[in-house]
Design an enzyme around this catalytic site. Structure first.
Site, PDB file in Angstrom:
ATOM      1  N   GLU A 290      12.707  19.972  -3.934  1.00 17.52           N
ATOM      2  CA  GLU A 290      12.868  18.471  -3.672  1.00 17.52           C
ATOM      3  C   GLU A 290      11.696  17.639  -4.197  1.00 17.52           C
ATOM      4  O   GLU A 290      11.020  16.815  -3.580  1.00 17.52           O
ATOM      5  CB  GLU A 290      13.015  18.342  -2.231  1.00 17.52           C
ATOM      6  CG  GLU A 290      14.039  19.266  -1.615  1.00 17.52           C
ATOM      7  CD  GLU A 290      13.979  19.032   0.005  1.00 17.52           C
ATOM      8  OE1 GLU A 290      12.915  18.557   0.817  1.00 17.52           O
ATOM      9  OE2 GLU A 290      14.966  19.753   0.673  1.00 17.52           O
ATOM     10  N   PRO A 291      11.302  17.610  -5.319  1.00 12.25           N
ATOM     11  CA  PRO A 291      10.200  16.728  -5.815  1.00 12.25           C
ATOM     12  C   PRO A 291      10.687  15.178  -6.090  1.00 12.25           C
ATOM     13  O   PRO A 291      11.772  14.884  -6.404  1.00 12.25           O
ATOM     14  CB  PRO A 291       9.994  17.381  -7.277  1.00 12.25           C
ATOM     15  CG  PRO A 291      11.295  17.962  -7.745  1.00 12.25           C
ATOM     16  CD  PRO A 291      12.036  18.389  -6.598  1.00 12.25           C
ATOM     17  N   GLY A 292       9.620  14.426  -5.861  1.00 11.68           N
ATOM     18  CA  GLY A 292       9.975  13.072  -5.986  1.00 11.68           C
ATOM     19  C   GLY A 292       8.617  12.462  -6.937  1.00 11.68           C
ATOM     20  O   GLY A 292       8.922  12.055  -8.092  1.00 11.68           O
ATOM     21  N   ARG A 293       7.938  12.397  -6.422  1.00 17.69           N
ATOM     22  CA  ARG A 293       6.368  11.807  -6.655  1.00 17.69           C
ATOM     23  C   ARG A 293       6.085  12.508  -8.057  1.00 17.69           C
ATOM     24  O   ARG A 293       5.800  11.851  -9.427  1.00 17.69           O
ATOM     25  CB  ARG A 293       5.242  11.994  -5.990  1.00 17.69           C
ATOM     26  CG  ARG A 293       4.120  11.258  -6.290  1.00 17.69           C
ATOM     27  CD  ARG A 293       2.922  11.710  -5.375  1.00 17.69           C
ATOM     28  NE  ARG A 293       3.154  11.463  -4.048  1.00 17.69           N
ATOM     29  CZ  ARG A 293       3.166  10.444  -3.215  1.00 17.69           C
ATOM     30  NH1 ARG A 293       2.669   9.304  -3.765  1.00 17.69           N
ATOM     31  NH2 ARG A 293       3.377  10.461  -1.935  1.00 17.69           N
ATOM     32  N   TYR A 333      -1.685   2.769   2.238  1.00 18.66           N
ATOM     33  CA  TYR A 333      -2.340   4.142   2.374  1.00 18.66           C
ATOM     34  C   TYR A 333      -3.781   3.999   1.645  1.00 18.66           C
ATOM     35  O   TYR A 333      -4.551   5.228   1.558  1.00 18.66           O
ATOM     36  CB  TYR A 333      -1.815   5.230   1.345  1.00 18.66           C
ATOM     37  CG  TYR A 333      -0.259   5.700   1.634  1.00 18.66           C
ATOM     38  CD1 TYR A 333       0.254   5.921   2.975  1.00 18.66           C
ATOM     39  CD2 TYR A 333       0.589   5.324   0.725  1.00 18.66           C
ATOM     40  CE1 TYR A 333       1.586   6.048   3.253  1.00 18.66           C
ATOM     41  CE2 TYR A 333       2.019   5.525   1.067  1.00 18.66           C
ATOM     42  CZ  TYR A 333       2.420   6.091   2.072  1.00 18.66           C
ATOM     43  OH  TYR A 333       3.729   6.094   2.631  1.00 18.66           O
ATOM     44  N   CYS A 359      -0.266 -13.154   2.970  1.00 24.33           N
ATOM     45  CA  CYS A 359      -1.314 -13.680   3.973  1.00 24.33           C
ATOM     46  C   CYS A 359      -1.559 -12.414   4.618  1.00 24.33           C
ATOM     47  O   CYS A 359      -1.305 -12.139   5.782  1.00 24.33           O
ATOM     48  CB  CYS A 359      -0.713 -14.726   4.619  1.00 24.33           C
ATOM     49  SG  CYS A 359      -0.353 -16.005   3.817  1.00 24.33           S
TER      50      CYS A 359
END
Ligand SMILES: *Cc1c(COP(=O)(O)O)cnc(C)c1O
Length: 414
Positions: A290-293, A333, A359
């Protein structure tokens, strides 16, 4: 030509190009800020991941791209044409995956909070697997399948009780985290017939976190998954080892990054040693990822323009038209992302803070970056934003969402 890691960005004759198109040309056609994606890079990453699995002798790998990293319809269509499946976490993502032409038989549904409506949609679509995250959820899936007079395919998501060393917001595999089910509870549920009247146990899954660099925790978790498969002691169609492989975002994160091949080899080895003896693992049990990045990050850049500069004692700010609502990873992050100016610039570099118009003090893409002296109207690229970029964008401060532009494999803009 100066190549910058494996990203589509590079300088040619001192000017920044994306997939060989001058950034200036693209920005002449589109209002900033916008996301820019390279279909070529995306597919290269996908194919490289798949080839690495094959090279490491992974059985029948199925690559379920994690939609939450980047649900852009055109990019998903392109992945679908190349055989990708999808890892989804909501009814909205289910619809998007199906709209993109991803077959239901290649969709796995993760997430602790699947609603009744989402469960019904998944059963009706006939998805490959509900990766269940609690016994309570299994009970509800069984009930909904019964009402629909259908059978649902389910896999347990194991909580392997490991600490993945990554940002605390994206570590998911310890017992105090809300994700997955403990081994003892899984083994009890497997034996309890009341859960299985309208469901079939087809696999086991795990996912211990995102932006993983050290693979120690992965190794341990995969081993746990293999051992559990042994103990479950019935034929399983697949083992799903989740996603999470990290990406080298740049100089601030000097860590040892594993290549997809190293990652695959480790998984292959751990599964063979812990699970090989089981009758189900006679090369019939396919391995799901299940790779995303690792597939999408490098394929994207965020393009924003300097509104004005501001000097304040020792600080030099470039105030840009993109903000944390458009791209939040740096604010949320404290993530590092490469920042490049449109012109390479030969003169003296200036320590620059690149900040947005929102802001909030956290609304910042980088501090103290050594950049050519910026002026109003100059373009800036924030690199490696193809994952968790647009998908996390919001309307905060009542701002419009940024546009998404794709450079196709043939070099066309759309
Ligand atoms: C987020 C997520 C992924 C993808 O993680 P990456 O770090 O992008 O590879 C895979 N599976 C599940 C269950 C997720 O929640």
């Amino acid at each position: 030509m100066e190549k910058i890691n494996s990203s589509p960005l590079c300088y040619k004759k001192g000017k920044l190009h994306f997939d060989n198109i001058p950034l200036e040309t693209i920005a002449g056609k589109v209002k900033t800020p916008f996301y820019l994606y390279s279909e070529k890079t995306l597919l290269q990453n996908y194919n490289h991941f798949l080839e690495s699995a094959n090279k490491a002798m992974i059985c029948e790998p199925l690559i379920c791209f994690a939609l939450k990293a980047n649900p852009n319809l055109k990019l998903l269509k392109s992945l679908a044409k190349n055989g990708a499946g999808a890892d989804i976490v909501s009814g909205g993502e289910l619809k998007r995956a199906l709209d993109a032409g991803i077959k239901a038989s290649k969709i796995v549904f993760s997430g602790v909070g699947k609603t009744k409506e989402e469960i019904i949609k998944g059963i009706k679509a006939g998805i490959y697997s509900f990766n269940v995250e609690s016994i309570e959820e299994l009970e509800q899936i069984n009930l909904e399948a019964k009402k629909l007079k259908k059978r649902a395919r389910v896999a347990f998501r194991l909580n392997p009780k490991v600490h993945a060393k990554t940002h605390k917001h994206i570590s998911t595999g310890f017992k105090t985290h809300k994700f997955g089910i403990l081994k003892s509870d899984i083994l009890k549920a497997v034996k309890n017939k009341k859960y299985w009247t309208h469901t079939d146990l087809v696999g086991l899954s795990m996912h211990i976190g995102s932006q993983l660099t050290c693979l120690k925790a992965t190794k341990k978790a995969v081993k746990e998954l293999g051992l559990l498969a042994n103990e479950v002691n019935r034929p399983l169609e697949f083992l799903d080892v989740g996603g999470g492989l990290g990406v080298d975002y740049g100089p601030e994160e000097k860590k040892n990054f594993s290549t997809p091949y190293e990652y695959m080899s480790l998984i292959s080895k751990e599964l063979q040693s812990s699970f090989y003896k089981n009758y189900a693992f006679d090369n019939q049990t396919r391995i799901v990822f299940e790779p995303g990045r690792v597939i999408a990050a490098r394929a994207g850049a965020f393009i924003t323009k300097v509104i004005r500069t501001k000097k304040s004692e020792d600080c030099f700010f470039a105030i840009v038209d993109g903000g944390m609502n458009d791209f939040v990873r740096t604010s949320l992050y404290g993530a590092y992302h490469e920042i490049l100016t449109e012109k390479k610039g030969a003169g003296k570099k200036v320590k620059t803070d690149i900040v947005g118009p929102i802001c909030e003090t956290a609304d910042c893409f980088g501090t103290g970056r050594s950049l050519p002296r910026l002026n109003p109207g100059d373009l800036i690229s924030v690199g490696d934003v193809g994952a968790y970029g647009f998908s996390m964008a919001s309307h905060y401060n009542m701002r419009e969402l940024p546009k998404e532009i794709i450079v196709s494999s043939k070099g066309k803009l759309s």
